[in-house]
Design a protein around this motif. Structure first.
Motif, PDB file in Angstrom:
ATOM      1  N   THR A  21      -7.139 -18.074 -30.287  1.00 50.87           N
ATOM      2  CA  THR A  21      -7.621 -18.627 -28.765  1.00 50.87           C
ATOM      3  C   THR A  21      -9.070 -18.301 -28.527  1.00 50.87           C
ATOM      4  O   THR A  21     -10.400 -19.393 -28.472  1.00 50.87           O
ATOM      5  N   GLY A  22      -9.284 -16.819 -27.869  1.00 50.18           N
ATOM      6  CA  GLY A  22     -10.633 -16.863 -27.608  1.00 50.18           C
ATOM      7  C   GLY A  22     -11.777 -17.641 -28.402  1.00 50.18           C
ATOM      8  O   GLY A  22     -13.075 -17.715 -28.303  1.00 50.18           O
ATOM      9  N   GLU A  23     -11.464 -17.317 -30.168  1.00 49.66           N
ATOM     10  CA  GLU A  23     -12.592 -17.844 -31.109  1.00 49.66           C
ATOM     11  C   GLU A  23     -12.812 -19.406 -30.559  1.00 49.66           C
ATOM     12  O   GLU A  23     -14.146 -18.920 -31.096  1.00 49.66           O
ATOM     13  N   VAL A  24     -11.544 -19.637 -30.970  1.00 45.86           N
ATOM     14  CA  VAL A  24     -11.817 -20.784 -31.436  1.00 45.86           C
ATOM     15  C   VAL A  24     -12.747 -21.926 -29.506  1.00 45.86           C
ATOM     16  O   VAL A  24     -13.980 -22.929 -30.098  1.00 45.86           O
ATOM     17  N   VAL A  25     -11.888 -21.412 -28.726  1.00 55.81           N
ATOM     18  CA  VAL A  25     -12.610 -22.108 -27.185  1.00 55.81           C
ATOM     19  C   VAL A  25     -14.432 -21.368 -27.212  1.00 55.81           C
ATOM     20  O   VAL A  25     -15.123 -22.354 -26.563  1.00 55.81           O
ATOM     21  N   ALA A  26     -14.691 -20.227 -28.103  1.00 54.31           N
ATOM     22  CA  ALA A  26     -16.082 -20.256 -27.631  1.00 54.31           C
ATOM     23  C   ALA A  26     -16.672 -20.575 -28.382  1.00 54.31           C
ATOM     24  O   ALA A  26     -17.982 -21.160 -28.363  1.00 54.31           O
ATOM     25  N   ASN A  27     -15.939 -21.026 -29.752  1.00 56.13           N
ATOM     26  CA  ASN A  27     -16.978 -21.770 -30.631  1.00 56.13           C
ATOM     27  C   ASN A  27     -17.230 -23.739 -29.703  1.00 56.13           C
ATOM     28  O   ASN A  27     -17.815 -24.005 -30.042  1.00 56.13           O
ATOM     29  N   ALA A  28     -15.992 -24.015 -29.394  1.00 55.48           N
ATOM     30  CA  ALA A  28     -16.396 -25.490 -28.663  1.00 55.48           C
ATOM     31  C   ALA A  28     -17.112 -24.961 -27.953  1.00 55.48           C
ATOM     32  O   ALA A  28     -17.903 -26.012 -27.631  1.00 55.48           O
ATOM     33  N   VAL A  29     -17.324 -23.983 -26.720  1.00 56.28           N
ATOM     34  CA  VAL A  29     -18.793 -23.399 -26.182  1.00 56.28           C
ATOM     35  C   VAL A  29     -20.084 -24.073 -26.727  1.00 56.28           C
ATOM     36  O   VAL A  29     -20.657 -24.158 -26.242  1.00 56.28           O
ATOM     37  N   VAL A  30     -20.158 -22.864 -27.681  1.00 59.79           N
ATOM     38  CA  VAL A  30     -21.431 -22.357 -27.868  1.00 59.79           C
ATOM     39  C   VAL A  30     -21.636 -23.839 -28.973  1.00 59.79           C
ATOM     40  O   VAL A  30     -23.215 -24.134 -28.805  1.00 59.79           O
ATOM     41  N   HIS A  31     -20.780 -24.430 -29.937  1.00 61.63           N
ATOM     42  CA  HIS A  31     -21.386 -25.481 -30.928  1.00 61.63           C
ATOM     43  C   HIS A  31     -21.203 -26.930 -29.949  1.00 61.63           C
ATOM     44  O   HIS A  31     -22.081 -27.813 -30.750  1.00 61.63           O
ATOM     45  N   GLY A  32     -20.409 -26.991 -28.612  1.00 60.57           N
ATOM     46  CA  GLY A  32     -20.260 -28.311 -28.311  1.00 60.57           C
ATOM     47  C   GLY A  32     -21.479 -28.943 -27.528  1.00 60.57           C
ATOM     48  O   GLY A  32     -22.465 -28.281 -26.904  1.00 60.57           O
ATOM     49  N   PRO A  33     -21.236 -29.675 -27.121  1.00 59.36           N
ATOM     50  CA  PRO A  33     -22.238 -29.946 -26.014  1.00 59.36           C
ATOM     51  C   PRO A  33     -22.021 -29.278 -24.541  1.00 59.36           C
ATOM     52  O   PRO A  33     -21.434 -28.941 -23.979  1.00 59.36           O
TER      53      PRO A  33
END
Length: 107
Positions: A21-33
């Motif tokens: 969960t931490g990995e996928v949330v981090a990806n969303a934060v880093v690579h998202g708008p």
């Protein structure tokens, strides 16, 4: 992940779910708008624990295999290796949902 623990999922399965969960949330934060929203949904049923992270970026995550000295790029490889299955539901210009399923009995 209190909901997962409260449902009786403990030990390494709980730790794997928390890590992924931490990995996928981090990806969303880093690579998202920059000012985009990130939503997390958890479903627990007879198939296992399904975590879905929705963000506003249409870019699909990529499983990478970086050099051992690289400081990042392993998140989706962890998701691929430690979940039973995972995928991406695309929502066009509105973003995507990255999800994974963990079997809490598979220890």
């Amino acid at each position: 992940m209190h909901r997962v623990a409260a449902s009786g999922v403990a030990g390494s399965a709980n730790q794997v779910i928390e890590l992924l969960t931490g990995e996928v949330v981090a990806n969303a934060v880093v690579h998202g708008p920059e000012h985009g929203r990130v939503r997390v949904a958890v479903r627990i049923d007879h198939r296992g624990v399904r975590v879905a992270v929705t963000d506003e970026s249409p870019a699909r995550p990529q499983v990478q295999h970086p050099a051992p000295t690289a400081v990042s790029g392993r998140g989706m490889a962890l998701v691929e290796a430690l979940s039973r299955t995972w995928g991406v539901d695309e929502h066009g210009d509105e973003g995507k949902t990255v999800w994974f399923l963990v079997d809490p009995e598979a220890d």
